[in-house]
Enzyme design. Structure first.
Site, PDB file in Angstrom:
ATOM      1  N   ASP A 210       0.746  -1.330  -0.008  1.00  0.00           N
ATOM      2  CA  ASP A 210       0.111  -0.003   0.148  1.00  0.00           C
ATOM      3  C   ASP A 210       0.971   1.226   0.067  1.00  0.00           C
ATOM      4  OD1 ASP A 210      -2.222   1.733   0.674  1.00  0.00           O
ATOM      5  OD2 ASP A 210      -3.201   0.005   1.078  1.00  0.00           O
ATOM      6  N   HIS A 233       1.932   1.990  -3.225  1.00  0.00           N
ATOM      7  CA  HIS A 233       0.762   2.989  -3.776  1.00  0.00           C
ATOM      8  C   HIS A 233       1.513   4.126  -3.762  1.00  0.00           C
ATOM      9  CE1 HIS A 233      -2.984   0.241  -3.213  1.00  0.00           C
ATOM     10  NE2 HIS A 233      -1.824  -0.373  -3.914  1.00  0.00           N
TER      11      HIS A 233
END
Length: 385
Positions: A210, A233
């Site tokens: 993430d 991310h």
């Protein structure tokens, strides 16, 4: 049981943080070596912290392994060194840990944590269960402190959760969280920041599932540098303003960092209907390799795990001003997304957004750049390409 000794150090160890001259950790008068427990090593860890909570050193010796069967919560620490040279294994997934805030909390003033050891989050069972309610591995609520030179692996959720902290240095982490099967290690942010000021995060290697960085509500004066992130991310401001909340983030500088095979590169994300502001954000000298969304601002972020907060009111969000992307280079992915996607709200358009020396190679299917509700977009060449 804690092995407890006393000694007088001939000098004080002082770390000068690059954002000031704050002292981090001082000469220890007590040393508490964490012993093994017959049932739950959280018990002996807490015992060690209690004995050495003021002016002491808590030691997890090299080649020692500690298995937790409960949460470790410390508070009121002052002038404490934590020498994590061994390994801490977090509990396996159980219902009692769902929706918890953390497994380990370190709270206090003038703390230094180091040692080259490892915290193992045992996250695979959480990912296999598709359960995103796990606690963070390590919560830090500390002032004038330094944490670094140790590893966090297999985190079930966020690795580092920083809240209510000032003058904090985070450095030289190796963070590695990768699933061993087809169930991805979702929601495993490397660093989440909340309600903090004066945070430095530098010189670290991250492999995660993430955000490499998530600067969340009510944070100011953050510097991030020399980070390599893989599979994450990207470097994110937000998300902010969920459920109409009033949030702010100011004075964030992310520079000289890399994101490889990341879903996003550099990003600002706010929820529709949110209130507050984002300003003075600088992304500089960033290398992106195969980024799906290299440069992105969205004021209508929606997390499919929080659909109750998603709505179609794209007209308002936080005020976003003074976001500067400079010397961003590398490559986009072949997922067909725009290299630059700046999508702001109708009634709260973004302002003073600049793009300088952007050199990101396109794949054959990358779509046209997006600049929506962006003041001054007619003067930004990338907005017409």
């Amino acid at each position: 049981m804690v092995r407890f000794t006393s000694f007088t150090s001939p000098f004080s160890a002082i770390l000068l943080l690059s954002f000031g001259i704050n002292k981090v950790a001082t000469a220890s008068t007590n040393t508490c070596v964490v012993a093994k427990s017959d049932s739950d090593d959280a018990i002996t860890i807490l015992e060690a912290f209690e004995k050495c909570k003021t002016g002491g050193t808590v030691v997890f010796p090299k080649d020692s392994t500690y298995n937790l069967n409960s949460i470790v919560t410390t508070s009121g620490l002052k002038n404490v060194n934590i020498n994590l040279a061994g390994t801490i294994n977090l509990p396996v997934r159980e219902e009692s840990y769902r929706n918890g805030d953390y497994y380990i909390q370190i709270k206090g003033t003038n703390i230094k944590m180091y040692g080259g050891g490892t915290i193992n989050g045992n996250g695979q069972a959480w990912w296999d269960a598709l359960d995103r309610t796990a606690p963070s591995v390590l919560r830090i609520a500390a002032n004038d402190s330094s944490f670094g030179n140790f590893n966090i692996i297999n985190s079930p959720r966020a690795h580092l959760n920083v809240t209510n902290s000032t003058n904090l240095l985070l450095h030289d982490f190796i963070i590695h969280t990768v699933s061993n099967n087809s169930n991805p290690a979702k929601n495993t942010d490397a660093l989440d920041l909340y309600h903090s000021s004066g945070v430095i995060f530098r010189d670290s290697d991250l492999t995660i599932g993430d955000d490499c960085l998530a600067v969340k509500e009510n944070v100011t004066k953050v510097t991030v540098s020399n980070i390599t992130c893989r599979g994450g991310h990207g470097y994110s401001i937000g998300s902010l303003g969920m459920g109409g909340r009033r949030d702010f983030v100011t004075q964030v500088n992310v520079y000289n960092s890399t994101c490889i095979d990341c879903q996003n590169g550099v990003r600002v994300k706010t929820w529709a209907g949110g209130k507050g502001f984002v300003e003075d954000i600088n992304f500089t000298d960033i290398y992106l390799e195969k980024a799906e969304n290299p440069i992105i601002i969205t004021t209508h972020y929606c997390d499919k795990n929080e659909m109750g907060y998603c709505n179609n009111n794209y007209e308002t969000s936080l005020d976003i001003a003074g976001v500067h992307f400079k010397n961003i280079h590398g490559s986009g992915s072949d997922k067909g997304k725009p290299i630059i996607n700046l999508n702001c709200s109708t009634e709260s358009p973004c302002s003073d957004v600049t793009l300088t020396n952007i050199n990101i190679s396109k794949a054959s299917n990358n779509t046209k750049n997006v600049c929506v509700n962006l003041k001054g977009s007619d003067k930004i060449p990338e907005c017409s390409s």
